[in-house]
Structures are given as C-alpha cells and as structure tokens.
Design a protein around this motif. Structure first.
Motif, PDB file in Angstrom:
ATOM      1  N   SER A   1      74.369 115.934  61.737  1.00  0.00           N
ATOM      2  CA  SER A   1      74.227 115.519  63.128  1.00  0.00           C
ATOM      3  C   SER A   1      74.237 113.997  63.247  1.00  0.00           C
ATOM      4  O   SER A   1      73.353 113.303  62.749  1.00  0.00           O
ATOM      5  CB  SER A   1      72.914 116.059  63.707  1.00  0.00           C
ATOM      6  OG  SER A   1      72.665 115.490  64.968  1.00  0.00           O
ATOM      7  N   LYS A   2      75.255 113.466  63.923  1.00  0.00           N
ATOM      8  CA  LYS A   2      75.365 112.012  64.065  1.00  0.00           C
ATOM      9  C   LYS A   2      74.242 111.445  64.924  1.00  0.00           C
ATOM     10  O   LYS A   2      73.822 110.306  64.748  1.00  0.00           O
ATOM     11  CB  LYS A   2      76.724 111.649  64.650  1.00  0.00           C
ATOM     12  CG  LYS A   2      77.867 111.850  63.665  1.00  0.00           C
ATOM     13  CD  LYS A   2      79.145 111.243  64.176  1.00  0.00           C
ATOM     14  CE  LYS A   2      80.247 111.374  63.129  1.00  0.00           C
ATOM     15  NZ  LYS A   2      81.515 110.760  63.575  1.00  0.00           N
ATOM     16  N   ALA A   3      73.732 112.255  65.840  1.00  0.00           N
ATOM     17  CA  ALA A   3      72.659 111.780  66.713  1.00  0.00           C
ATOM     18  C   ALA A   3      71.404 111.450  65.918  1.00  0.00           C
ATOM     19  O   ALA A   3      70.628 110.559  66.289  1.00  0.00           O
ATOM     20  CB  ALA A   3      72.351 112.836  67.771  1.00  0.00           C
ATOM     21  N   ARG A   4      71.193 112.151  64.795  1.00  0.00           N
ATOM     22  CA  ARG A   4      69.989 111.946  63.998  1.00  0.00           C
ATOM     23  C   ARG A   4      70.154 110.837  62.971  1.00  0.00           C
ATOM     24  O   ARG A   4      69.210 110.479  62.276  1.00  0.00           O
ATOM     25  CB  ARG A   4      69.608 113.254  63.308  1.00  0.00           C
ATOM     26  CG  ARG A   4      69.284 114.382  64.275  1.00  0.00           C
ATOM     27  CD  ARG A   4      68.795 115.612  63.557  1.00  0.00           C
ATOM     28  NE  ARG A   4      67.581 115.368  62.802  1.00  0.00           N
ATOM     29  CZ  ARG A   4      66.963 116.276  62.042  1.00  0.00           C
ATOM     30  NH1 ARG A   4      67.476 117.494  61.945  1.00  0.00           N
ATOM     31  NH2 ARG A   4      65.866 115.971  61.381  1.00  0.00           N
ATOM     32  N   ARG A   5      71.368 110.309  62.839  1.00  0.00           N
ATOM     33  CA  ARG A   5      71.616 109.295  61.811  1.00  0.00           C
ATOM     34  C   ARG A   5      71.310 107.876  62.275  1.00  0.00           C
ATOM     35  O   ARG A   5      71.332 106.952  61.470  1.00  0.00           O
ATOM     36  CB  ARG A   5      73.087 109.342  61.378  1.00  0.00           C
ATOM     37  CG  ARG A   5      73.484 110.617  60.692  1.00  0.00           C
ATOM     38  CD  ARG A   5      74.860 110.439  60.083  1.00  0.00           C
ATOM     39  NE  ARG A   5      75.591 111.690  60.020  1.00  0.00           N
ATOM     40  CZ  ARG A   5      76.846 111.789  59.630  1.00  0.00           C
ATOM     41  NH1 ARG A   5      77.504 110.694  59.285  1.00  0.00           N
ATOM     42  NH2 ARG A   5      77.451 112.953  59.601  1.00  0.00           N
ATOM     43  N   GLN A   6      71.025 107.687  63.540  1.00  0.00           N
ATOM     44  CA  GLN A   6      70.827 106.334  64.053  1.00  0.00           C
ATOM     45  C   GLN A   6      69.706 105.629  63.295  1.00  0.00           C
ATOM     46  O   GLN A   6      68.585 106.115  63.207  1.00  0.00           O
ATOM     47  CB  GLN A   6      70.510 106.365  65.547  1.00  0.00           C
ATOM     48  CG  GLN A   6      70.452 104.991  66.180  1.00  0.00           C
ATOM     49  CD  GLN A   6      70.349 105.057  67.691  1.00  0.00           C
ATOM     50  OE1 GLN A   6      70.276 106.136  68.276  1.00  0.00           O
ATOM     51  NE2 GLN A   6      70.325 103.901  68.329  1.00  0.00           N
ATOM     52  N   GLY A   7      70.027 104.467  62.719  1.00  0.00           N
ATOM     53  CA  GLY A   7      69.041 103.697  61.974  1.00  0.00           C
ATOM     54  C   GLY A   7      68.691 104.276  60.630  1.00  0.00           C
ATOM     55  O   GLY A   7      67.754 103.802  59.978  1.00  0.00           O
ATOM     56  N   ARG A   8      69.438 105.267  60.159  1.00  0.00           N
ATOM     57  CA  ARG A   8      69.123 105.935  58.894  1.00  0.00           C
ATOM     58  C   ARG A   8      70.365 106.003  58.002  1.00  0.00           C
ATOM     59  O   ARG A   8      71.478 105.709  58.429  1.00  0.00           O
ATOM     60  CB  ARG A   8      68.601 107.346  59.147  1.00  0.00           C
ATOM     61  CG  ARG A   8      67.268 107.414  59.884  1.00  0.00           C
ATOM     62  CD  ARG A   8      66.883 108.878  60.109  1.00  0.00           C
ATOM     63  NE  ARG A   8      65.558 109.012  60.706  1.00  0.00           N
ATOM     64  CZ  ARG A   8      65.313 108.942  62.000  1.00  0.00           C
ATOM     65  NH1 ARG A   8      66.310 108.734  62.861  1.00  0.00           N
ATOM     66  NH2 ARG A   8      64.084 109.087  62.459  1.00  0.00           N
ATOM     67  N   ILE A   9      70.135 106.451  56.805  1.00  0.00           N
ATOM     68  CA  ILE A   9      71.211 106.691  55.846  1.00  0.00           C
ATOM     69  C   ILE A   9      71.371 108.192  55.676  1.00  0.00           C
ATOM     70  O   ILE A   9      70.397 108.906  55.387  1.00  0.00           O
ATOM     71  CB  ILE A   9      70.908 106.030  54.490  1.00  0.00           C
ATOM     72  CG1 ILE A   9      70.906 104.506  54.650  1.00  0.00           C
ATOM     73  CG2 ILE A   9      71.923 106.456  53.435  1.00  0.00           C
ATOM     74  CD1 ILE A   9      70.389 103.772  53.440  1.00  0.00           C
ATOM     75  N   PHE A  10      72.580 108.674  55.876  1.00  0.00           N
ATOM     76  CA  PHE A  10      72.891 110.085  55.686  1.00  0.00           C
ATOM     77  C   PHE A  10      73.118 110.334  54.202  1.00  0.00           C
ATOM     78  O   PHE A  10      74.037 109.783  53.603  1.00  0.00           O
ATOM     79  CB  PHE A  10      74.137 110.440  56.501  1.00  0.00           C
ATOM     80  CG  PHE A  10      74.669 111.827  56.286  1.00  0.00           C
ATOM     81  CD1 PHE A  10      73.814 112.907  56.073  1.00  0.00           C
ATOM     82  CD2 PHE A  10      76.036 112.068  56.320  1.00  0.00           C
ATOM     83  CE1 PHE A  10      74.307 114.185  55.884  1.00  0.00           C
ATOM     84  CE2 PHE A  10      76.540 113.339  56.147  1.00  0.00           C
ATOM     85  CZ  PHE A  10      75.678 114.412  55.923  1.00  0.00           C
ATOM     86  N   ILE A  11      72.264 111.148  53.596  1.00  0.00           N
ATOM     87  CA  ILE A  11      72.458 111.543  52.203  1.00  0.00           C
ATOM     88  C   ILE A  11      73.337 112.785  52.227  1.00  0.00           C
ATOM     89  O   ILE A  11      72.866 113.912  52.409  1.00  0.00           O
ATOM     90  CB  ILE A  11      71.111 111.826  51.496  1.00  0.00           C
ATOM     91  CG1 ILE A  11      70.208 110.590  51.570  1.00  0.00           C
ATOM     92  CG2 ILE A  11      71.354 112.218  50.042  1.00  0.00           C
ATOM     93  CD1 ILE A  11      68.830 110.798  50.981  1.00  0.00           C
ATOM     94  N   ASP A  12      74.625 112.551  52.074  1.00  0.00           N
ATOM     95  CA  ASP A  12      75.603 113.631  52.200  1.00  0.00           C
ATOM     96  C   ASP A  12      75.678 114.405  50.888  1.00  0.00           C
ATOM     97  O   ASP A  12      76.344 113.991  49.941  1.00  0.00           O
ATOM     98  CB  ASP A  12      76.961 113.035  52.569  1.00  0.00           C
ATOM     99  CG  ASP A  12      78.014 114.108  52.830  1.00  0.00           C
ATOM    100  OD1 ASP A  12      77.707 115.303  52.636  1.00  0.00           O
ATOM    101  OD2 ASP A  12      79.138 113.734  53.221  1.00  0.00           O
ATOM    102  N   HIS A  13      74.993 115.539  50.881  1.00  0.00           N
ATOM    103  CA  HIS A  13      75.005 116.409  49.707  1.00  0.00           C
ATOM    104  C   HIS A  13      76.073 117.488  49.826  1.00  0.00           C
ATOM    105  O   HIS A  13      76.294 118.271  48.894  1.00  0.00           O
ATOM    106  CB  HIS A  13      73.634 117.076  49.551  1.00  0.00           C
ATOM    107  CG  HIS A  13      73.209 117.868  50.757  1.00  0.00           C
ATOM    108  ND1 HIS A  13      73.564 119.184  50.931  1.00  0.00           N
ATOM    109  CD2 HIS A  13      72.485 117.515  51.859  1.00  0.00           C
ATOM    110  CE1 HIS A  13      73.055 119.619  52.092  1.00  0.00           C
ATOM    111  NE2 HIS A  13      72.411 118.623  52.670  1.00  0.00           N
ATOM    112  N   PHE A  14      76.752 117.535  50.965  1.00  0.00           N
ATOM    113  CA  PHE A  14      77.749 118.572  51.220  1.00  0.00           C
ATOM    114  C   PHE A  14      79.001 118.389  50.370  1.00  0.00           C
ATOM    115  O   PHE A  14      79.880 119.255  50.363  1.00  0.00           O
ATOM    116  CB  PHE A  14      78.116 118.595  52.707  1.00  0.00           C
ATOM    117  CG  PHE A  14      76.955 118.936  53.605  1.00  0.00           C
ATOM    118  CD1 PHE A  14      76.568 120.251  53.795  1.00  0.00           C
ATOM    119  CD2 PHE A  14      76.234 117.931  54.234  1.00  0.00           C
ATOM    120  CE1 PHE A  14      75.485 120.564  54.613  1.00  0.00           C
ATOM    121  CE2 PHE A  14      75.157 118.235  55.061  1.00  0.00           C
ATOM    122  CZ  PHE A  14      74.784 119.554  55.248  1.00  0.00           C
TER     123      PHE A  14
END
Length: 326
Positions: A224-237
């Motif tokens: 979810s891009k909305a939840r990534r604001q100000g954060r780092i997405f740890i893409d385990h996919f």
C-alpha cells in the motif's frame, strides 16, 4: 521426487551465433548519451563479474529499443524476435499454460541484450535448471522519495543484522535508483532436499514483519503506497515464484546525472555501503574502475548456508515437516 520443471531447453547451444549490432550509434540514454554500442561495451566489460550472478536464471527485461526518450516496456516471455544467443525454457504458469521464458549463459547473451535495447535485466530467485528451488533471498528497501539515503543504509544494516542473528550472511546491492537490496545466497536444502518457494516467501515475509514490528515508524511491509509515506518499504515479495529483482551490474533506465554515465545496480561491501551517499553513485562509465577493484561479492559463492535453523526460529516449523521436500 523433483519439483523442477522437467521440460528441457528449447534452443541448443550450437544454434547460437555471435552478435551483430545494428544501429550501434543509436542513443539509448539521452542524458548520458549511452549508445547501443556503449551498452554492449559495458556489458562486455562487466561480464566476468556479472555472468556468475546472472547466467542460467530466467529473466524479466526492461526494453527501451528507441531509448528512454520513447516508450519502454517489460518483456517476460520469448517472442519471434528473441535473440538466438539466448536460451528458452518452457515454464508452467499459475493458469496451467506453459510459456517460453528466456535466460542467457555467456557474454554473447549479454551483448544480445544490448542489441535489442535491454536497459534492465531482472532475475528470478532460482536457476532455470532448478526452477522450483530458490537459492537466494532478496529484500528490496524502497524508500519514500523524501527520506535521506542514510536511513536506507540504516535499514539495510537492520536487515543484515536480523539475518545474521538467524545465521545468514548477506550482501548489499546499490540499486541504481533510490534503494538498496540485501541479498542472502542459499545453499542446498536441509538433508539434501529441495527448498520450496512457499517456505522462502514465508520466511522473507516474517523477517520483514519482525523489522516492522520493531520500528513501525520507520518501516512498512505492505504494498500500500498510502502507508509508505515517510517510511521504507521492505519489499519481501521479491521472494515468490515468478517474482524478480534487478540483476547485479544491470544498467537502469533511471534519470542519469549530466556529465555521468547511465546508473547501474552495483554490488558493494558493507563497509563501502557505509561510505556511500546515494544508490545511483555508480554508472556505466565506472566499469573499468569497478573491474580493477577487488570484487565486493567475492565471498558470495563461498557462503554455505540455508534456512534450516533460521526457518525453525522464525516460522516455528520443523525442517522436514513440510518445509522441504526431497
């Protein structure tokens, strides 16, 4: 019982031939002025270090045949125009269809990628000959664009430390964009069995979620891009069957800096990562210097490790009880 695709390669090695570049002066990157000839030269320059990490793995390709100023597109399957220097493998997809994918095995395969305007090569997490047995873990750290690179580096170290606590060594890759990949090679499955995609995917997800639980203000593990604001997405996919991640030393179809080359995904050591100020610091123009320095991933193929005990602790499963099969 083997879980690997029994269908053999459909293009034998003897059917291949040397590559002839056409329109060699075509500009692929209008900012760095990288031409098709320049891309082929780069591929040859890095081939000794790139091929061991790329050869024999199914590819997803970002092609920009008219350059990045025009439309680029992803290609996953073989087509009529697929270079004869590449191998093909029939792969059964989720819907039951068997479709030809491609992989390469040598320098001519890399140069053939340049000939058809491939600016990015992305790899499966398994080898074509052992398609159902993933042999590496990849964590793609994708930051909110407003975050400083120092926070991405800190996230990479956090992933490294969690993996180390689970007896897994890992290696950092500057993506050539804004992020870092943390890559952990995996050896033969426990007890000589074959590691399965569901276990590797579940393990990667559990590691990412553990990091998010510890730092929910800094990390997110959902798409979810909305939840990534100000954060780092740890893409385990990236650790699912059919998913791919950018190849080490692959060029990137990313904005080049004036006066420099086209960005590349570049392996580094952990010490080098600490001293690096951005993920796109290395470019195609750096190939000679990169090949003169010691290989930052020299130990990659010497590491002997597997999920074994790590999977037990993270997933709460017993090796041999559905985690692996022989």
């Amino acid at each position: 019982m083997s879980h690997d695709d029994p269908i053999k390669d459909t293009v034998p090695a003897e059917a291949r031939s040397p590559v002839t570049l056409t329109h060699a002066d075509r500009v692929l990157d209008p900012v760095s002025h990288l031409t098709k000839q320049g891309l082929a030269t780069y591929m040859r320059a890095v081939s000794a270090r790139m091929l061991p990490l790329v050869a024999g793995r199914l590819l997803s390709l970002l092609r920009c045949p008219e350059g990045t100023a025009q439309a680029c597109f992803f290609q996953r399957h073989a087509t009529v125009g697929t270079p004869m220097q590449w191998r093909r493998k029939l792969v059964k997809e989720k819907d039951g269809r068997a479709i030809d994918y491609v992989y390469l095995t040598d320098v001519d395969g890399l140069v053939a990628a340049a000939q058809i305007g491939v600016l990015e090569l992305h790899l499966w997490g398994s080898q074509a000959r052992k398609l159902e047995s993933p042999d590496r873990l990849v964590f793609d750290l994708d930051p909110d664009p407003d975050l400083p690179f120092s926070e991405v580096k800190a996230a990479a170290v956090a992933v490294r430390d969690v993996l180390a606590a689970l007896d897994l060594a890992s290696f950092p890759l500057l993506t050539g964009g804004k992020g870092v990949h943390v890559v952990a090679p995996l050896g033969p499955g426990a007890g000589g069995g074959r590691r399965q995609w569901p276990v590797v995917s579940a393990f990667a997800k559990a590691v990412a979620e553990q990091l998010v639980e510890a730092r929910p203000d800094a990390y997110v593990a959902t798409m979810s891009k909305a939840r990534r604001q100000g954060r780092i997405f740890i893409d385990h996919f990236r650790n699912a069957r059919g998913a791919s991640a950018v190849a080490p030393y692959s060029p990137r179809a990313k904005p080049a800096r004036a006066g420099g080359g086209t960005p590349i995904a570049c392996p580094v050591t952990w010490e080098e990562l600490a001293a690096t100020e951005r993920a796109d610091v290395y470019t195609t123009a750096d190939a000679p210097a990169l090949m003169r320095r010691p290989d930052p991933w020299a130990q990659y193929f010497e590491v002997r490790q597997d999920l074994g005990s790590g999977a037990c602790r993270v997933l709460g499963v017993k090796v041999g009880a559905g985690a692996y099969s022989s």
